[in-house]
Design a protein around this motif. Structure first.
Motif, PDB file in Angstrom:
ATOM      1  N   SER A 333      -2.196  -7.531   1.594  1.00 21.98           N
ATOM      2  CA  SER A 333      -1.653  -7.338   0.247  1.00 21.98           C
ATOM      3  C   SER A 333      -1.773  -8.625  -0.549  1.00 21.98           C
ATOM      4  O   SER A 333      -1.766  -9.728   0.007  1.00 21.98           O
ATOM      5  CB  SER A 333      -0.189  -6.908   0.321  1.00 21.98           C
ATOM      6  OG  SER A 333      -0.074  -5.627   0.905  1.00 21.98           O
ATOM      7  N   LYS A 361      -4.931  -4.706  -2.797  1.00 21.54           N
ATOM      8  CA  LYS A 361      -5.237  -4.726  -1.373  1.00 21.54           C
ATOM      9  C   LYS A 361      -6.640  -5.290  -1.206  1.00 21.54           C
ATOM     10  O   LYS A 361      -7.575  -4.876  -1.903  1.00 21.54           O
ATOM     11  CB  LYS A 361      -5.162  -3.311  -0.793  1.00 21.54           C
ATOM     12  CG  LYS A 361      -5.425  -3.260   0.721  1.00 21.54           C
ATOM     13  CD  LYS A 361      -5.519  -1.833   1.209  1.00 21.54           C
ATOM     14  CE  LYS A 361      -4.195  -1.104   1.004  1.00 21.54           C
ATOM     15  NZ  LYS A 361      -4.244   0.259   1.573  1.00 21.54           N
ATOM     16  N   ASP A 382      -3.847  -1.225  -5.417  1.00 20.30           N
ATOM     17  CA  ASP A 382      -3.037  -0.545  -4.403  1.00 20.30           C
ATOM     18  C   ASP A 382      -2.298   0.589  -5.101  1.00 20.30           C
ATOM     19  O   ASP A 382      -1.324   0.374  -5.837  1.00 20.30           O
ATOM     20  CB  ASP A 382      -2.061  -1.531  -3.763  1.00 20.30           C
ATOM     21  CG  ASP A 382      -1.475  -0.978  -2.462  1.00 20.30           C
ATOM     22  OD1 ASP A 382      -1.495   0.251  -2.294  1.00 20.30           O
ATOM     23  OD2 ASP A 382      -1.015  -1.777  -1.628  1.00 20.30           O
ATOM     24  N   ARG A 384      -0.262   2.737  -4.236  1.00 15.99           N
ATOM     25  CA  ARG A 384       1.110   3.089  -3.849  1.00 15.99           C
ATOM     26  C   ARG A 384       2.142   2.412  -4.749  1.00 15.99           C
ATOM     27  O   ARG A 384       3.309   2.788  -4.726  1.00 15.99           O
ATOM     28  CB  ARG A 384       1.354   2.673  -2.402  1.00 15.99           C
ATOM     29  CG  ARG A 384       0.462   3.396  -1.395  1.00 15.99           C
ATOM     30  CD  ARG A 384       0.635   2.824  -0.030  1.00 15.99           C
ATOM     31  NE  ARG A 384       0.274   1.400  -0.012  1.00 15.99           N
ATOM     32  CZ  ARG A 384       0.464   0.623   1.066  1.00 15.99           C
ATOM     33  NH1 ARG A 384       1.013   1.117   2.149  1.00 15.99           N
ATOM     34  NH2 ARG A 384       0.093  -0.659   1.019  1.00 15.99           N
ATOM     35  N   TYR A 385       1.715   1.429  -5.520  1.00 17.39           N
ATOM     36  CA  TYR A 385       2.659   0.685  -6.342  1.00 17.39           C
ATOM     37  C   TYR A 385       2.278   0.810  -7.809  1.00 17.39           C
ATOM     38  O   TYR A 385       1.441   1.632  -8.179  1.00 17.39           O
ATOM     39  CB  TYR A 385       2.696  -0.773  -5.881  1.00 17.39           C
ATOM     40  CG  TYR A 385       2.980  -0.887  -4.401  1.00 17.39           C
ATOM     41  CD1 TYR A 385       4.257  -0.666  -3.901  1.00 17.39           C
ATOM     42  CD2 TYR A 385       1.954  -1.178  -3.493  1.00 17.39           C
ATOM     43  CE1 TYR A 385       4.526  -0.752  -2.549  1.00 17.39           C
ATOM     44  CE2 TYR A 385       2.207  -1.255  -2.138  1.00 17.39           C
ATOM     45  CZ  TYR A 385       3.500  -1.043  -1.667  1.00 17.39           C
ATOM     46  OH  TYR A 385       3.752  -1.122  -0.328  1.00 17.39           O
ATOM     47  N   LYS A 387       0.684   0.811 -11.214  1.00 15.75           N
ATOM     48  CA  LYS A 387      -0.726   0.779 -11.570  1.00 15.75           C
ATOM     49  C   LYS A 387      -1.031  -0.437 -12.430  1.00 15.75           C
ATOM     50  O   LYS A 387      -0.179  -0.927 -13.162  1.00 15.75           O
ATOM     51  CB  LYS A 387      -1.120   2.059 -12.322  1.00 15.75           C
ATOM     52  CG  LYS A 387      -1.112   3.303 -11.457  1.00 15.75           C
ATOM     53  CD  LYS A 387      -1.627   4.498 -12.231  1.00 15.75           C
ATOM     54  CE  LYS A 387      -1.685   5.729 -11.347  1.00 15.75           C
ATOM     55  NZ  LYS A 387      -2.653   5.559 -10.248  1.00 15.75           N
ATOM     56  N   LYS A 431       3.034   2.862   8.034  1.00 11.10           N
ATOM     57  CA  LYS A 431       2.631   3.380   6.730  1.00 11.10           C
ATOM     58  C   LYS A 431       3.802   3.337   5.737  1.00 11.10           C
ATOM     59  O   LYS A 431       3.577   3.423   4.515  1.00 11.10           O
ATOM     60  CB  LYS A 431       2.124   4.817   6.859  1.00 11.10           C
ATOM     61  CG  LYS A 431       0.867   4.919   7.706  1.00 11.10           C
ATOM     62  CD  LYS A 431       0.381   6.356   7.742  1.00 11.10           C
ATOM     63  CE  LYS A 431      -0.903   6.466   8.589  1.00 11.10           C
ATOM     64  NZ  LYS A 431      -1.389   7.850   8.641  1.00 11.10           N
ATOM     65  N   ASN A 432       5.009   3.245   6.206  1.00 11.53           N
ATOM     66  CA  ASN A 432       6.175   3.225   5.315  1.00 11.53           C
ATOM     67  C   ASN A 432       6.568   1.818   4.914  1.00 11.53           C
ATOM     68  O   ASN A 432       7.538   1.638   4.201  1.00 11.53           O
ATOM     69  CB  ASN A 432       7.368   3.930   5.979  1.00 11.53           C
ATOM     70  CG  ASN A 432       7.062   5.388   6.268  1.00 11.53           C
ATOM     71  OD1 ASN A 432       6.432   6.040   5.446  1.00 11.53           O
ATOM     72  ND2 ASN A 432       7.517   5.886   7.392  1.00 11.53           N
ATOM     73  N   TYR A 435       4.537  -3.443   2.319  1.00 11.99           N
ATOM     74  CA  TYR A 435       3.211  -4.046   2.236  1.00 11.99           C
ATOM     75  C   TYR A 435       2.600  -3.987   3.608  1.00 11.99           C
ATOM     76  O   TYR A 435       3.279  -4.121   4.619  1.00 11.99           O
ATOM     77  CB  TYR A 435       3.308  -5.528   1.793  1.00 11.99           C
ATOM     78  CG  TYR A 435       3.890  -5.683   0.410  1.00 11.99           C
ATOM     79  CD1 TYR A 435       3.079  -5.623  -0.706  1.00 11.99           C
ATOM     80  CD2 TYR A 435       5.257  -5.904   0.251  1.00 11.99           C
ATOM     81  CE1 TYR A 435       3.606  -5.765  -1.973  1.00 11.99           C
ATOM     82  CE2 TYR A 435       5.774  -6.040  -1.003  1.00 11.99           C
ATOM     83  CZ  TYR A 435       4.943  -5.987  -2.122  1.00 11.99           C
ATOM     84  OH  TYR A 435       5.490  -6.119  -3.352  1.00 11.99           O
ATOM     85  N   GLU A 436       1.278  -3.779   3.652  1.00 10.83           N
ATOM     86  CA  GLU A 436       0.559  -3.786   4.928  1.00 10.83           C
ATOM     87  C   GLU A 436       0.260  -5.212   5.283  1.00 10.83           C
ATOM     88  O   GLU A 436      -0.492  -5.891   4.588  1.00 10.83           O
ATOM     89  CB  GLU A 436      -0.734  -2.984   4.808  1.00 10.83           C
ATOM     90  CG  GLU A 436      -0.484  -1.498   4.660  1.00 10.83           C
ATOM     91  CD  GLU A 436      -1.783  -0.722   4.733  1.00 10.83           C
ATOM     92  OE1 GLU A 436      -2.815  -1.357   4.791  1.00 10.83           O
ATOM     93  OE2 GLU A 436      -1.715   0.497   4.744  1.00 10.83           O
TER      94      GLU A 436
END
Length: 437
Positions: A333, A361, A382, A384-385, A387, A431-432, A435-436
């Protein structure tokens, strides 16, 4: 002095103080702070770009040399794919003829007609060779039949010659006997003369028969010579026809090459005519016009303008130092601060708490170093967050904070004091997770 109230307010000798409580409180707070989580990071700078080559700003070049005839666009215009940008006219003398394609097509048609003529000539020569071979076969059959006839004829003539020889021998014997009888007076002179005439006729008949045989033998010899000469005569004619055939085949191949060359020229001229109108390869905005005015001469491959796609798939390219490269891996991230967008940033260990930053990412880490001594890293949005803002443009600057491992604050202080590098990043499979990492 003990009675003065001011003295009692200023000097508190012999009284208890609260400083130690503040000190103890600050000490406890400091100990608590150093155990707070701290996100190790690498700070870098970069630019906004696109993930796809066709969505990056595209320079438009002139495919051929020419002269600008007129412009259909101006800087800032939005064009669609296939719209005419500029028209150019020809300046090379090889292409100035307005009827160049039609004239070249006429040459091509003429050459095709010549090719067809030679093809027909080859076909006629093939037929001629076949006829010569058939004539040769017929001629040989005719002469062979004649030889068989002459063989039969000479057989008969030889038999006739034998008979004439026998008759001549008989006549000679009779003449000898008649001569003896004439000497003895047994016969008259008239009878002797008659027998002499008969003997002479027999000799003449024998000679005639012999001449016939000799003539037939000579005719057989001549026929045999003629039979042998048939092969040479017709082979010469066939070889001559084959030579003409090969010449025609050579002309056919030459004409095929010229037809292909002229066809290529017609196609090239037609394509070149289409290059006089320079079209937009994709939809976008026209910027950075490099040429101006009407009648300006341009070279082939010379830049005319740039088209920027309207809605590209944005990405960010940032550059990291070689010393930081081992700490970076795809999937990490990164937080961004886009130029022109307000942000309140905790650039240290709490970028998640920053205001106005955006998440990305890491997609690609390039293996080759750039001329500036840094490695290029491509980052995508990313989803998921939050835009990325729609107002960003390709080429705008960004500041990035590449997130590494979460460690206690005391560990980060200890690491910096000792000059140790950050910990290697390892991506989590949760996955939850926010951040990866």
């Amino acid at each position: 002095m003990e009675n003065f109230k001011s003295f009692n307010l200023i000097y508190k000798q012999g009284k208890s103080t609260e400083i130690r409580f503040w000190f103890i409180g600050l000490l406890i707070l400091s100990i608590a702070i150093i155990f707070l989580p701290w996100t190790q990071n690498i700070q870098t700078k970069g630019n906004i770009t696109s993930l796809y080559q066709e969505q990056k700003p595209q320079k438009i070049y002139s495919p051929i040399a020419g002269k600008i005839s007129y412009w259909r666009v101006k800087e800032g215009d939005v064009v669609n794919q296939g719209d005419t940008l500029v028209k150019i006219t020809e300046i090379k003398e090889d292409y100035l003829d307005p009827n160049l394609i039609a004239r070249t097509q006429d040459q091509l048609n003429a050459k095709k007609g010549s090719l067809e003529y030679y093809i027909q000539k080859v076909q006629a020569t093939d037929a001629q060779i076949a006829n010569l071979r058939q004539s040769k076969s017929l001629k040989k059959s005719q002469l062979e039949n004649k030889l068989r006839q002459l063989d039969q004829k000479i057989t008969a003539e030889k038999a006739e010659f034998t008979a004439a020889s026998n008759e001549q021998n008989l006549a000679k014997d009779q003449l000898d006997r008649y001569q003896q009888m004439y000497k003895e007076g047994l016969i008259s002179q008239t009878q002797f003369q008659q027998r002499n005439v008969t003997a002479q006729n027999a000799i003449a008949k024998k000679i005639a028969a012999e001449n016939k045989v000799n003539q037939t033998v000579q005719e057989i010899s001549n026929t045999q010579i003629e039979l042998k000469s048939v092969d040479q005569e017709y082979e010469e004619k066939i070889n001559k026809a084959n030579s003409e055939r090969l010449q025609s085949l050579g002309q056919i191949e030459t004409n095929k090459g010229e037809v292909a060359k002229l066809s290529n020229q017609v196609t090239n001229y037609s394509i070149r005519n289409g290059m006089y109108y320079i079209l937009a390869p994709q939809s976008g905005q026209v910027i950075q016009s490099k040429k101006a005015g009407i009648g300006e001469i341009i070279k082939d491959g010379e830049e005319l303008l740039t088209i920027v796609p309207q809605s590209p798939n944005y990405a960010v390219e940032v550059f990291v130092r070689p010393v930081d490269l081992p700490l970076i891996a795809p999937g990490q991230s990164i937080r961004f601060i886009f130029d022109g967008f307000p942000a309140i940033v905790f650039a240290g260990g709490w970028p998640e708490q920053s205001y106005g930053t955006f998440s990305g990412k890491i997609l690609v880490v390039e293996n080759a170093i750039n001329p500036n001594g840094l490695f290029r890293v491509i980052v995508q949005e990313d989803a998921r967050y939050k835009k990325w803002p729609k107002q960003i443009k390709i080429g705008a600057g960004v500041k990035g904070i590449i997130l590494l491992n979460d460690v206690p604050l005391w560990y980060e202080l200890w690491r910096n004091i000792n000059g140790f590098p950050p910990d290697f990043y390892q991506a989590k499979n949760d996955k939850n997770a926010a951040y990866e990492k």
